[in-house]
Design a protein around this motif. Structure first.
Motif, PDB file in Angstrom:
ATOM      1  N   GLU A 185       0.831  -1.211   0.000  1.00 47.62           N
ATOM      2  CA  GLU A 185       0.000   0.000   0.000  1.00 47.62           C
ATOM      3  C   GLU A 185       0.863   1.257   0.000  1.00 47.62           C
ATOM      4  OE1 GLU A 185      -3.973   1.943   2.082  1.00 47.62           O
ATOM      5  OE2 GLU A 185      -3.023   0.184   2.996  1.00 47.62           O
ATOM      6  N   ARG A 234      -3.983   5.521  -0.114  1.00 49.38           N
ATOM      7  CA  ARG A 234      -5.385   5.149  -0.259  1.00 49.38           C
ATOM      8  C   ARG A 234      -6.249   6.396  -0.388  1.00 49.38           C
ATOM      9  NH1 ARG A 234      -7.577   2.035   4.945  1.00 49.38           N
ATOM     10  NH2 ARG A 234      -6.026   0.552   4.187  1.00 49.38           N
ATOM     11  N   ALA A 276      -0.465  -0.474  -6.120  1.00 47.69           N
ATOM     12  CA  ALA A 276      -0.635  -0.563  -4.660  1.00 47.69           C
ATOM     13  C   ALA A 276      -1.304   0.684  -4.093  1.00 47.69           C
ATOM     14  CB  ALA A 276       0.685  -0.841  -3.949  1.00 47.69           C
ATOM     15  N   THR A 277      -2.037   1.404  -4.940  1.00 45.89           N
ATOM     16  CA  THR A 277      -2.918   2.471  -4.464  1.00 45.89           C
ATOM     17  C   THR A 277      -4.311   1.875  -4.300  1.00 45.89           C
ATOM     18  OG1 THR A 277      -1.651   4.205  -5.574  1.00 45.89           O
ATOM     19  CG2 THR A 277      -3.926   4.724  -4.965  1.00 45.89           C
ATOM     20  N   TRP A 278      -4.924   2.154  -3.166  1.00 47.75           N
ATOM     21  CA  TRP A 278      -6.216   1.543  -2.835  1.00 47.75           C
ATOM     22  C   TRP A 278      -7.341   2.570  -2.887  1.00 47.75           C
ATOM     23  CZ3 TRP A 278      -7.204  -3.590  -1.301  1.00 47.75           C
ATOM     24  CH2 TRP A 278      -6.065  -4.411  -1.208  1.00 47.75           C
ATOM     25  N   SER A 301     -13.164  -2.628  -1.252  1.00 49.37           N
ATOM     26  CA  SER A 301     -11.748  -2.295  -1.358  1.00 49.37           C
ATOM     27  C   SER A 301     -11.232  -2.723  -2.721  1.00 49.37           C
ATOM     28  CB  SER A 301     -10.943  -3.024  -0.277  1.00 49.37           C
ATOM     29  OG  SER A 301     -11.248  -2.538   1.008  1.00 49.37           O
ATOM     30  N   VAL A 323      -7.714  -2.313  -5.422  1.00 49.67           N
ATOM     31  CA  VAL A 323      -6.314  -1.910  -5.508  1.00 49.67           C
ATOM     32  C   VAL A 323      -5.856  -1.945  -6.952  1.00 49.67           C
ATOM     33  CG1 VAL A 323      -5.517  -4.279  -5.050  1.00 49.67           C
ATOM     34  CG2 VAL A 323      -3.992  -2.322  -4.601  1.00 49.67           C
TER      35      VAL A 323
END
Length: 220
Positions: A43, A46, A68-70, A208, A210
């Motif tokens: 991550e 976010r 890896a951006t949520w 969620s 990603v």
């Protein structure tokens, strides 16, 4: 006292979550908040949308290129999945929950010891066997009157012995002793059952998603 709305509960959640994870302060956006996380694995950051609208989600997703951006969207998976292309992987759902905090340390089951401490606004609970082996653990980020339980885990061979309950009740009491009066968390499907049994109320689902490594960028 009226019950906080979902947006306020999400604000409370991220305030304590950021403390627990040592992330940057959440940044206000018209649609919610952005948080720089920078975790070594999994991550980089976010974006949290308490009331996601399709136009906002699509526009935001178009600007994101870092894997890896949520996206944390407080809505059902089925409602938001069609808004995003195949670059985005849908993770397990979460559930926004809250509970009043109370005093009173729980009894420790025979054969285990409990250690509790606080550092940098993070409460930690460690449950070990008598010979010092890890059995369960958890932590909570403190943000004024709010405590956010986080990363509650039990070692597989010690499950079904009440250790998750022990960790949660110990965190609840320790947070109360430090002035927190409301607990807010986002639980997994498995955790939701435990927290409901402990008196936590579910307020909203959370989807969620990603951005996967190596995902091709959309064509202009």
């Amino acid at each position: 006292m009226s019950e906080p709305d979902v947006r306020e509960l999400v604000r409370m959640w991220i305030s304590g979550w950021a403390v627990s994870r040592g992330s940057a302060e959440p940044v206000d956006r018209p649609w919610g908040w952005s948080i720089d996380v920078g975790a070594p694995v999994g991550e980089v950051g976010r974006h949290v949308l308490p009331e996601p609208a399709e136009a906002d989600v699509r526009k935001l997703a178009e600007t994101i290129t870092a894997p890896a951006t949520w996206l944390k969207l407080f809505a059902e998976d089925a409602a938001v999945r069609p808004w995003l292309d195949e670059r985005w992987r849908l993770d397990a759902p979460g559930f926004l929950m809250s509970a009043p905090l109370t005093a009173g340390r729980p009894e420790t089951p025979a054969g285990y010891t409990v250690t509790t401490w606080e550092r940098g606004g993070v409460l930690r609970v460690l449950v070990r066997t008598r010979d010092g082996h890890l059995a369960a653990r958890g932590q909570a980020g403190l943000a004024g009157p709010v405590a956010v339980p986080d990363q509650i885990t039990t070692v597989p061979e010690h499950r079904r012995r009440g250790l998750g309950v022990l960790v949660m009740r110990t965190l609840r009491s320790a947070a109360y002793e430090r002035g927190a009066r409301t607990g807010v968390l986002v639980g997994t499907p498995e955790g939701q059952a435990l927290y409901t049994a402990l008196g936590w109320t579910t307020h909203a689902p959370m989807a969620s998603l990603v951005l996967e490594p190596g995902a091709a960028q959309p064509k202009a």
